[in-house]
Design a protein around this motif. Structure first.
Motif, PDB file in Angstrom:
ATOM      1  N   MET A   1       0.839  -1.211   0.000  1.00 50.12           N
ATOM      2  CA  MET A   1       0.000   0.000   0.000  1.00 50.12           C
ATOM      3  C   MET A   1       0.870   1.256   0.000  1.00 50.12           C
ATOM      4  SD  MET A   1      -2.877  -1.394   2.678  1.00 50.12           S
ATOM      5  CE  MET A   1      -3.670   0.139   2.941  1.00 50.12           C
ATOM      6  N   VAL A   2       1.977   1.201   0.738  1.00 50.96           N
ATOM      7  CA  VAL A   2       2.880   2.362   0.804  1.00 50.96           C
ATOM      8  C   VAL A   2       3.541   2.602  -0.560  1.00 50.96           C
ATOM      9  CG1 VAL A   2       5.022   3.241   1.836  1.00 50.96           C
ATOM     10  CG2 VAL A   2       3.278   2.180   3.286  1.00 50.96           C
ATOM     11  N   ILE A   3       4.024   1.531  -1.184  1.00 47.40           N
ATOM     12  CA  ILE A   3       4.645   1.676  -2.519  1.00 47.40           C
ATOM     13  C   ILE A   3       3.621   2.256  -3.498  1.00 47.40           C
ATOM     14  CG2 ILE A   3       5.665   0.430  -4.494  1.00 47.40           C
ATOM     15  CD1 ILE A   3       7.575   0.429  -2.186  1.00 47.40           C
ATOM     16  N   GLU A   4       2.383   1.764  -3.413  1.00 48.35           N
ATOM     17  CA  GLU A   4       1.337   2.243  -4.318  1.00 48.35           C
ATOM     18  C   GLU A   4       1.097   3.747  -4.125  1.00 48.35           C
ATOM     19  OE1 GLU A   4      -2.426   0.236  -3.715  1.00 48.35           O
ATOM     20  OE2 GLU A   4      -3.493   1.882  -4.676  1.00 48.35           O
ATOM     21  N   GLU A   5       0.967   4.160  -2.865  1.00 55.40           N
ATOM     22  CA  GLU A   5       0.660   5.583  -2.601  1.00 55.40           C
ATOM     23  C   GLU A   5       1.812   6.496  -3.006  1.00 55.40           C
ATOM     24  OE1 GLU A   5      -2.037   7.185  -2.014  1.00 55.40           O
ATOM     25  OE2 GLU A   5      -3.264   5.406  -1.712  1.00 55.40           O
ATOM     26  N   LEU A   6       3.057   6.052  -2.774  1.00 51.79           N
ATOM     27  CA  LEU A   6       4.211   6.859  -3.203  1.00 51.79           C
ATOM     28  C   LEU A   6       4.220   6.973  -4.720  1.00 51.79           C
ATOM     29  CD1 LEU A   6       7.019   5.372  -0.880  1.00 51.79           C
ATOM     30  CD2 LEU A   6       5.959   7.623  -0.644  1.00 51.79           C
ATOM     31  N   SER A   7       3.982   5.834  -5.398  1.00 51.59           N
ATOM     32  CA  SER A   7       4.051   5.803  -6.870  1.00 51.59           C
ATOM     33  C   SER A   7       2.903   6.575  -7.501  1.00 51.59           C
ATOM     34  CB  SER A   7       4.033   4.360  -7.368  1.00 51.59           C
ATOM     35  OG  SER A   7       5.064   3.614  -6.756  1.00 51.59           O
ATOM     36  N   ARG A   8       1.828   6.724  -6.784  1.00 55.89           N
ATOM     37  CA  ARG A   8       0.679   7.488  -7.285  1.00 55.89           C
ATOM     38  C   ARG A   8       1.100   8.934  -7.560  1.00 55.89           C
ATOM     39  NH1 ARG A   8      -4.861   7.746  -3.670  1.00 55.89           N
ATOM     40  NH2 ARG A   8      -6.043   9.206  -4.970  1.00 55.89           N
ATOM     41  N   VAL A   9       2.122   9.372  -6.825  1.00 58.58           N
ATOM     42  CA  VAL A   9       2.638  10.737  -7.004  1.00 58.58           C
ATOM     43  C   VAL A   9       3.990  10.733  -7.715  1.00 58.58           C
ATOM     44  CG1 VAL A   9       3.523  12.738  -5.733  1.00 58.58           C
ATOM     45  CG2 VAL A   9       1.329  11.698  -5.091  1.00 58.58           C
ATOM     46  N   CYS A  10       4.849   9.772  -7.358  1.00 61.19           N
ATOM     47  CA  CYS A  10       6.197   9.741  -7.945  1.00 61.19           C
ATOM     48  C   CYS A  10       6.675   8.288  -8.028  1.00 61.19           C
ATOM     49  CB  CYS A  10       7.156  10.585  -7.103  1.00 61.19           C
ATOM     50  SG  CYS A  10       8.868  10.429  -7.613  1.00 61.19           S
ATOM     51  N   ALA A  11       6.633   7.750  -9.250  1.00 59.60           N
ATOM     52  CA  ALA A  11       7.001   6.335  -9.444  1.00 59.60           C
ATOM     53  C   ALA A  11       8.476   6.087  -9.189  1.00 59.60           C
ATOM     54  CB  ALA A  11       6.632   5.904 -10.863  1.00 59.60           C
ATOM     55  N   SER A  12       9.314   7.122  -9.333  1.00 59.87           N
ATOM     56  CA  SER A  12      10.749   6.956  -9.076  1.00 59.87           C
ATOM     57  C   SER A  12      10.982   6.643  -7.604  1.00 59.87           C
ATOM     58  CB  SER A  12      11.511   8.239  -9.426  1.00 59.87           C
ATOM     59  OG  SER A  12      11.413   8.498 -10.790  1.00 59.87           O
ATOM     60  N   THR A  13      10.226   7.310  -6.737  1.00 57.67           N
ATOM     61  CA  THR A  13      10.347   7.042  -5.302  1.00 57.67           C
ATOM     62  C   THR A  13       9.833   5.633  -5.006  1.00 57.67           C
ATOM     63  OG1 THR A  13      10.029   9.390  -4.872  1.00 57.67           O
ATOM     64  CG2 THR A  13       9.735   7.902  -3.002  1.00 57.67           C
ATOM     65  N   GLY A  14       8.767   5.237  -5.699  1.00 59.60           N
ATOM     66  CA  GLY A  14       8.212   3.896  -5.502  1.00 59.60           C
ATOM     67  C   GLY A  14       9.244   2.813  -5.790  1.00 59.60           C
ATOM     68  N   VAL A  15       9.938   2.929  -6.921  1.00 64.00           N
ATOM     69  CA  VAL A  15      10.897   1.858  -7.263  1.00 64.00           C
ATOM     70  C   VAL A  15      12.118   1.924  -6.353  1.00 64.00           C
ATOM     71  CG1 VAL A  15      12.222   3.028  -9.112  1.00 64.00           C
ATOM     72  CG2 VAL A  15      11.932   0.557  -9.139  1.00 64.00           C
ATOM     73  N   MET A  16      12.495   3.127  -5.954  1.00 65.36           N
ATOM     74  CA  MET A  16      13.640   3.264  -5.036  1.00 65.36           C
ATOM     75  C   MET A  16      13.368   2.456  -3.759  1.00 65.36           C
ATOM     76  SD  MET A  16      14.393   5.195  -2.075  1.00 65.36           S
ATOM     77  CE  MET A  16      13.445   6.695  -2.060  1.00 65.36           C
ATOM     78  N   LEU A  17      12.151   2.625  -3.198  1.00 63.03           N
ATOM     79  CA  LEU A  17      11.829   1.933  -1.949  1.00 63.03           C
ATOM     80  C   LEU A  17      11.561   0.447  -2.176  1.00 63.03           C
ATOM     81  CD1 LEU A  17      11.476   2.392   1.090  1.00 63.03           C
ATOM     82  CD2 LEU A  17       9.029   2.704   0.678  1.00 63.03           C
ATOM     83  N   SER A  18      11.011   0.118  -3.331  1.00 66.74           N
ATOM     84  CA  SER A  18      10.719  -1.288  -3.619  1.00 66.74           C
ATOM     85  C   SER A  18      12.007  -2.102  -3.728  1.00 66.74           C
ATOM     86  CB  SER A  18       9.906  -1.387  -4.919  1.00 66.74           C
ATOM     87  OG  SER A  18       9.643  -2.732  -5.214  1.00 66.74           O
ATOM     88  N   VAL A  19      12.981  -1.597  -4.472  1.00 68.77           N
ATOM     89  CA  VAL A  19      14.253  -2.324  -4.605  1.00 68.77           C
ATOM     90  C   VAL A  19      14.954  -2.406  -3.250  1.00 68.77           C
ATOM     91  CG1 VAL A  19      16.567  -2.172  -5.617  1.00 68.77           C
ATOM     92  CG2 VAL A  19      14.552  -1.863  -7.066  1.00 68.77           C
ATOM     93  N   HIS A  20      14.925  -1.311  -2.519  1.00 65.69           N
ATOM     94  CA  HIS A  20      15.536  -1.276  -1.179  1.00 65.69           C
ATOM     95  C   HIS A  20      14.934  -2.357  -0.261  1.00 65.69           C
ATOM     96  CE1 HIS A  20      16.861   0.468   2.695  1.00 65.69           C
ATOM     97  NE2 HIS A  20      15.603   0.335   3.094  1.00 65.69           N
ATOM     98  N   THR A  21      13.598  -2.489  -0.314  1.00 70.21           N
ATOM     99  CA  THR A  21      12.908  -3.371   0.639  1.00 70.21           C
ATOM    100  C   THR A  21      12.766  -4.800   0.117  1.00 70.21           C
ATOM    101  OG1 THR A  21      11.601  -1.430   1.274  1.00 70.21           O
ATOM    102  CG2 THR A  21      10.873  -3.556   2.135  1.00 70.21           C
ATOM    103  N   SER A  22      12.094  -4.931  -1.048  1.00 66.44           N
ATOM    104  CA  SER A  22      11.748  -6.281  -1.540  1.00 66.44           C
ATOM    105  C   SER A  22      12.966  -7.069  -1.970  1.00 66.44           C
ATOM    106  CB  SER A  22      10.860  -6.214  -2.777  1.00 66.44           C
ATOM    107  OG  SER A  22       9.695  -5.534  -2.598  1.00 66.44           O
TER     108      SER A  22
END
Ligand code: CAA
Length: 377
Positions: free
Chosen positions: A71-92
């Motif tokens: 849900m957090v990745i989705e909400e970040l990416s809703r505004v900025c997909a670059s931030t979404g992938v940054m956190l996704s690679v970091h975490t997942s």
């Protein structure tokens, strides 16, 4: 089955939404234009406790689950997909591998600060001659005393250059590549780790994508992650979870494009028509489908159930959805949709790579069909 969110999940979604709109949105266009990675955003994410959502509190994490994380990745990416992938690679990818395969010492040294947002993680698998065929990698690891010497290079490393912690896959036996593949934790600053070209990309431009070279890079044997020869399995299992993050990112991109389309309609007083109504509802339907598939995969992961097939299905569906929804949004906005200020042109550029990274959608089809067949034989 239960289709409701906990109070914690509702609260965290609202907080992430507020953060994304107030702290990320104002600079999103400029960061995209100038390919500017903003470390302050990751620092803030860490301060809010979102850089280690699924890890236990004793390891510096949020003690929550993978559904909340999605849900957090989705909400970040809703505004900025670059931030979404940054956190996704970091975490997942990076943190997950250490959480699952790391020794206690590795968890304390690396996972703890990563979960706290003090260190950023990255994952290095792809090479110039091994993209989809990940097992064909050439980077070598040669044991020398109490260390391994790494030689080779990795391409398209998300968070490359910015991250402090790199999960690197290398082979110890050139005759037996995937069976000898081994994972290592490589730290920024280790001798022989060289940062190469930063890529100039179509989308997700404010995330960094970089080539890394290893020239007799000396990695202590204590930094080997898991046993020798277990690396390919670690890489594949990491990607199973990574695909949930990318599916969540794609869902957020689709939702963001729909939000921008609604804003366009309101701002320009576009008269509602049957065409608009039909398009809105169709887009919303596809976004909701992607969301449910993504949440299902994340929920299964949290419950300790198998999730590789569901993650690949979610990634395949959500990424195709994101491209379709963004194309439709640009079309409905007309020429305005092709302008930077419309935002939908950025969403469209950001959506494309979700069909490609963490396994192209052609690879997802192979993964899904293999898993389906293994269930029926
Ligand atoms: N979990 C656990 N083990 C797995 C696995 C999984 N999901 N997938 C495969 N394995 C194991 C197999 O069981 C097999 O083990 P044994 O040898 O003991 O039997 C071994 O790994 C080899 O498996 P395969 O024979 O299936 O391997 P393959 O060579 O046929 O390749 C593939 C399979 C699915 C095509 C794989 O190469 C693949 O996923 N390729 C895509 C790579 C990819 O996604 N790259 C993305 C780069 S990272 C990125 O984009 C990150 C970023 O920064 C955004």
């Amino acid at each position: 089955m239960q289709f409701s969110y906990t109070q914690d999940q509702q609260d965290i979604r609202a907080k992430v939404r507020e953060f994304a709109l107030t702290k990320m949105e104002p600079t999103s266009e400029e960061r995209d234009e100038f390919e500017r990675f903003d470390r302050d955003i990751f620092d803030s994410i860490g301060e809010f406790g979102w850089s280690g959502i699924p890890w236990p509190q004793g390891l510096g994490g949020g003690g929550s689950d993978f559904l909340t994380y999605a849900m957090v990745i989705e909400e970040l990416s809703r505004v900025c997909a670059s931030t979404g992938v940054m956190l996704s690679v970091h975490t997942s990818l990076a943190s997950w591998a250490i959480h699952t395969y790391g020794t206690d010492a590795q968890k304390q040294t690396y996972l703890f600060p990563m979960a706290q947002g003090k260190k950023l993680g990255a994952y290095c698998l792809t090479e110039s001659e091994s993209g989809s065929d990940a097992g064909a990698m050439r980077t070598t690891a040669t044991k020398e005393g109490d260390a391994y010497l790494l030689n080779g290079s990795k391409l398209f490393v998300t968070n490359g250059g910015e991250a402090e912690v790199y999960i690197v896959f290398a082979i110890t036996d050139a005759q037996n590549k995937s069976k000898s593949c081994t994972a290592f934790i490589v730290e920024k600053g280790m001798q022989g780790l060289i940062f190469g070209t930063k890529e100039n990309k179509l989308g997700i431009r404010s995330s960094t994508t970089m080539e890394l070279r290893f020239e007799d890079c000396r990695v202590p044997a204590d930094n080997r992650l898991g046993p020798e020869g277990e690396g390919f399995r670690i890489a594949m299992r990491s990607l199973d979870g990574g695909r949930i993050g990318i599916a969540a990112q794609a869902t957020g991109i689709g939702q963001g494009a729909l939000d921008a389309l609604v804003a366009y309609q309101e701002q320009y007083g576009v008269r509602r028509s049957e065409l608009f109504d039909a398009s809105f509802s169709e887009m919303a339907t596809h976004i909701e489908g992607a969301r449910l598939l993504t949440y299902q995969a994340a929920w299964r992961k949290s419950k300790g159930l198998s999730y590789g097939k569901q993650a690949a299905i979610a990634k395949l569906f959500a990424s195709d959805m994101a491209v379709k929804v963004c194309l439709r949004a640009v079309q409905l906005c007309g020429v305005w949709g092709c302008l930077k200020e419309s935002k939908v042109e950025r969403y469209l550029r950001d959506a494309k790579v979700t069909q490609i990274y963490e396994g192209t959608n052609e690879i997802q089809r192979i993964v899904i069909s293999r898993l389906l067949l293994s269930e029926t034989t």
